[in-house]
Write a protein that holds these residues in place. Structure first.
Motif, short mmCIF file in Angstrom:
data_model
loop_
_atom_site.label_atom_id
_atom_site.label_comp_id
_atom_site.label_asym_id
_atom_site.label_seq_id
_atom_site.Cartn_x
_atom_site.Cartn_y
_atom_site.Cartn_z
N SER A 234 55.64 41.80 33.55
CA SER A 234 55.17 40.44 33.25
C SER A 234 55.20 39.63 34.54
CB SER A 234 56.08 39.78 32.20
OG SER A 234 56.14 40.55 31.02
N TYR B 189 51.73 38.91 30.01
CA TYR B 189 52.22 37.65 30.56
C TYR B 189 51.64 36.49 29.77
CZ TYR B 189 53.38 33.98 33.95
OH TYR B 189 53.88 32.85 34.56
N ASP C 282 58.03 36.00 27.05
CA ASP C 282 57.95 37.23 27.84
C ASP C 282 59.31 37.93 27.91
OD1 ASP C 282 55.21 37.15 28.51
OD2 ASP C 282 55.60 35.65 30.05
#
Length: 335
Positions: free
Chosen positions: A209, A244, A251
């Motif tokens: 992410s 993301y 996240d």
């Protein structure tokens, strides 16, 4: 029919986690639970209550405040002020810390730092947001005036930390240094119930992410790490999956449950990183380590960093232990 334990029952049953406390920390966690319920209700009705959009103000970081930022900040401050467990609070939305100097707070042992509504830029498009909180024992003695040093403590001094995620369901996740547990809110009953006991990062992760729109600004080590996770390697399970949302809570929660790494490094647009050490990095680092993960600034353990200012920013590498260590390897090799 199996009986599910409530958050309140769990807190009471686990008061042994903090033998130096006499019920104050349990009551403080209950206050955070109550404020989270109020914010959850406001978020669920935001479109009908005309509290979407910008408030027309900027916070201390120069970011536009959403109306819900202001609302969440006010709710948590008011709820915590109405109880006598804390003597001060610092918020991402306030320029300076706030002292509770009423008589009921004069002997309070704790201070709270919080990001009342993380990811609020997503609120108008109905993407998951959250509240992040961190609790410390004050350094100054009860009865003395709270001072800045009470708030500028390294993360390893935290006595509790957690977050509330407002998504498809509302979940409160917290630790007191004895593991990580998650509680899902049942709106029909009005209570949080234990739904994710003893959360641990999976041994292996396949999610990364990072805001790849900032790729050109990243350090060389991060650029090379991103290229590495995108390479095909069937034995290693690569390429990894990119996820993301722009909401740290969302996240982080996904990566902790499914296995992944979250990165917000330095860059020319964020020379010290974007995330705040006190309000975001420290509480997430505490949770990460308690869940078997690792959290650093690319080189140094987050919880060992000594803050120098309330709104200090730092680079952030957080998640599955082996994934973070691989990213650190790229950082060391490309200094």
């Amino acid at each position: 029919m199996e009986r599910h334990i409530t958050l309140g029952e769990f807190i009471i049953e686990n008061q042994k986690d903090f033998p130096y406390a006499k019920g104050e920390l349990s009551a403080l966690l209950s206050s955070i639970r109550l404020a989270g319920k109020v914010v959850n209700q406001a978020i669920n009705k935001a479109g009908l209550s005309e509290i979407l959009g910008k408030a027309g103000n900027e916070n201390v970081q120069g970011e536009d405040q959403a109306k819900l930022d202001v609302m969440a900040n006010d709710v948590f401050i008011e709820t915590l002020r109405n109880r006598g467990e804390i003597c001060g609070i610092a918020s991402e939305e306030l320029e300076d810390y706030l002292i509770f100097d009423e008589d009921m707070h004069k002997d309070a042992k704790y201070i709270v730092l919080m990001d009342p509504l993380d990811g609020s830029s997503n609120i108008d498009v109905d993407i998951t947001v959250g509240t992040i909180f961190s609790i410390y024992r004050r350094i100054s003695k009860p009865g003395e005036s709270v001072n800045k040093e009470d708030f500028l403590q390294p993360g390893e001094n935290q006595v509790a930390a957690g977050y509330i995620i407002y998504g498809t369901s509302t979940i409160l996740v917290y630790t007191t240094g004895n593991g990580v547990n998650g509680f899902t809110f049942d709106p029909g009953i009005g209570s949080f119930f234990l739904s994710h006991p003893e959360i641990k990062f999976p041994d292996h992760g396949k999610i990364y992410s990072v805001n790849e729109g900032n790729y050109v600004h990243f350090p060389t080590g991060v650029k090379k790490y991103i290229k590495w996770v995108q390479e095909i390697d069937e034995k290693d399970g690569r390429p990894y999956t990119s996820r993301y949302t722009g909401s740290l809570v969302a996240d982080f929660h996904r990566n902790m449950l499914l296995g992944g790494i979250y990165l917000y490094p330095t860059g020319t647009t964020s020379p010290k990183g974007k995330l705040r050490l006190l309000y975001e990095c420290n509480p997430m680092a505490f949770l990460t380590e308690q869940a078997g993960g690792k959290c650093t600034d690319g080189f140094t353990r987050i919880l060992e960093l000594k803050p120098t200012e309330l709104h200090e920013r730092v680079p952030f590498f957080c998640g599955n232990k082996e994934m973070v260590e691989k990213a650190e390897e790229f950082m060391r090799d490309n200094q």
